[in-house]
Design an enzyme around this catalytic site. Structure first.
Site, PDB file in Angstrom:
ATOM      1  N   HIS A  55       4.823 -10.038  -5.475  1.00  0.00           N
ATOM      2  CA  HIS A  55       5.780  -9.265  -4.696  1.00  0.00           C
ATOM      3  C   HIS A  55       6.954  -9.111  -5.661  1.00  0.00           C
ATOM      4  CE1 HIS A  55       3.712 -12.048  -1.811  1.00  0.00           C
ATOM      5  NE2 HIS A  55       3.407 -10.884  -1.268  1.00  0.00           N
ATOM      6  N   ASP A  58       9.149 -11.957  -5.930  1.00  0.00           N
ATOM      7  CA  ASP A  58       8.737 -13.213  -6.580  1.00  0.00           C
ATOM      8  C   ASP A  58       9.356 -13.280  -7.974  1.00  0.00           C
ATOM      9  OD1 ASP A  58       7.024 -13.562  -4.409  1.00  0.00           O
ATOM     10  OD2 ASP A  58       5.251 -12.850  -5.502  1.00  0.00           O
TER      11      ASP A  58
HETATM   12  C1  XUL Z   1      -0.803 -13.374   2.917  1.00  0.00           C
HETATM   13  C2  XUL Z   1      -1.330 -12.692   1.737  1.00  0.00           C
HETATM   14  C3  XUL Z   1      -0.320 -12.116   0.832  1.00  0.00           C
HETATM   15  C4  XUL Z   1      -0.743 -10.889   0.139  1.00  0.00           C
HETATM   16  C5  XUL Z   1       0.306 -10.305  -0.748  1.00  0.00           C
HETATM   17  O1  XUL Z   1      -1.767 -13.940   3.695  1.00  0.00           O
HETATM   18  O2  XUL Z   1      -2.515 -12.656   1.513  1.00  0.00           O
HETATM   19  O3  XUL Z   1       0.062 -13.108  -0.067  1.00  0.00           O
HETATM   20  O4  XUL Z   1      -1.883 -11.111  -0.635  1.00  0.00           O
HETATM   21  O5  XUL Z   1       1.394  -9.900  -0.036  1.00  0.00           O
END
Ligand code: XUL
Ligand code: MN
Length: 381
Positions: A55, A58
């Protein structure tokens, strides 16, 4: 046991968030020290991980100044070049801040929806800068506990509007090759998340302005949380060319999101997922979206990282054995013999003599086939 060493061309990736995870859960405090996104990039690269996902937040923490943002992104690019690691997905965190307490793209409040779009656009910008061509949308808070408060049809319309808007942004910015993906999940953190499975996501994608530029990221744990066969979820996306990502992990079915180390729970299903994507020659990233047990300290997180990749490589070798096993292949040949026969035209079929009793007598060898698969996985074959 010297084999099963990951190489860059194995295309393994980890989300930055998976390593940054500190073991915190709804009932307990962190059990290990935090790490920054930059530190994770370096450490993953040194373990022969091919790429990372993130993200944007992050890497560039929420609230960073423009100066800090540029400094961090430039430092990430430098580390990526120095250490030989790519970035294959940059999404946005639209679930952590309380502003998103009742959804991001589906919020009643247009300002919250705009904030969510801003975050996704920021993710597209940062992703573009670090060479990522995927923006995976996991919209954790776009769901409900109180259906009285929002018509789910309205929510679906807003998700479509949001995806179309982001596609317009990609086009306007000229982000060549950049694609969007939906990562479905049935629940958590919401009681019910909108578009809970791969099939639901694919149905919405078909209604987008540019459906060809949006696919799905299937996460094994999310499918198993819905009680589904994760391999079948992956297969549907793969079959229609929409598997833009695959999040590998493990999960006991129908429970909270456990995000266990790949292979830790559901070995046979994991094997068939590896078999699907390897046999199909799928060129996407083999991404691990899991985290170390809460009992792990910082150093043990690297055992978890090594374990995910090693299990994948072992299962990949099992796939090769399965495909080369004369008895297994003999049974499969028998099971599939004649199955490619083309359908006769309806006029012909309507008057054709078919003998249901004879068809029912056909032997399918499933007992033997499954036992052989089991023995192969158990290492005695
Ligand atoms: C949450 C999940 C996230 C996504 C990215 O369950 O899988 O970490 O992969 O936003
Ligand atoms: Mn995921």
């Amino acid at each position: 046991m010297g084999g099963y060493q990951p190489q860059k061309n194995d295309r393994f990736t980890f989300g930055l968030w998976t390593i940054m995870n500190t073991g915190r859960d709804p009932f307990g405090e962190p059990t290990r020290e935090p790490m920054t996104g930059l530190e994770v990039i370096t450490e993953l690269a040194r373990r022969n991980v091919w790429a990372y996902e993130m993200h944007a937040e992050d890497l560039v923490p929420e609230g960073s100044s423009a100066l800090d943002r540029d400094r961090i992104v430039n430092e990430a690019k430098k580390r990526m070049a120095d250490e030989d690691i790519a970035c294959v997905n940059c999404g946005a965190n639209v679930f952590g801040h309380p502003a998103f307490k009742d959804g991001a793209l589906t919020s009643h409040d247009p300002k919250v929806r705009q904030l969510a779009l801003q975050r996704y656009m920021n993710a597209l910008d940062i992703g573009h800068e670090v060479g990522s061509t995927l923006c995976d949308l996991w919209w954790g808070r776009d769901g409900a506990e109180v259906d009285a408060a929002r018509n789910p049809m309205e929510a679906i319309k807003r998700l479509r509007e949001g995806l179309n808007y982001l596609q317009r942004y990609i086009d306007e910015q000229g982000y060549q090759g950049c694609r969007l993906a939906i990562e479905p999940k049935p629940n958590e953190p919401r009681g019910d998340t909108y578009l809970p499975t791969g099939g639901h996501a694919l149905a919405l994608i078909a209604t987008l302005d540019k459906p060809e530029n949006c696919g799905v990221v299937i996460e094994l744990a999310h499918a198993r949380m819905a009680g589904l066969n994760a391999g079948h979820e992956v297969a549907q996306a793969l079959e229609c060319g929409k598997l833009f990502g695959c999040h590998l992990n493990a999960q006991k079915p129908l429970r909270f999101d456990q995000d266990l180390r790949f292979g830790a729970e559901d070995l046979k299903e994991s094997f068939f997922v590896v078999k699907l994507i390897e046999d199909a020659g799928w060129s996407g990233a083999r991404s691990f979206d899991a985290h170390a047990y809460r009992t792990a300290d910082r150093a043990e997180v690297w055992d978890f990282v090594a374990g995910c990749m090693r299990t994948y490589l072992i299962l990949r070798e099992k796939v090769a054995r399965f495909n080369a096993d004369a008895e297994i292949q003999g049974l499969l040949e028998e099971i599939n013999s004649g199955s490619d026969e083309a359908l006769p035209p309806p006029a012909e079929l309507s008057s054709m003599m078919l003998d249901p009793d004879a068809l029912a007598r056909r032997r399918l060898h499933h007992e033997r086939l499954d036992q052989l698969t089991q023995e192969l996985l158990l290492g005695v074959r």
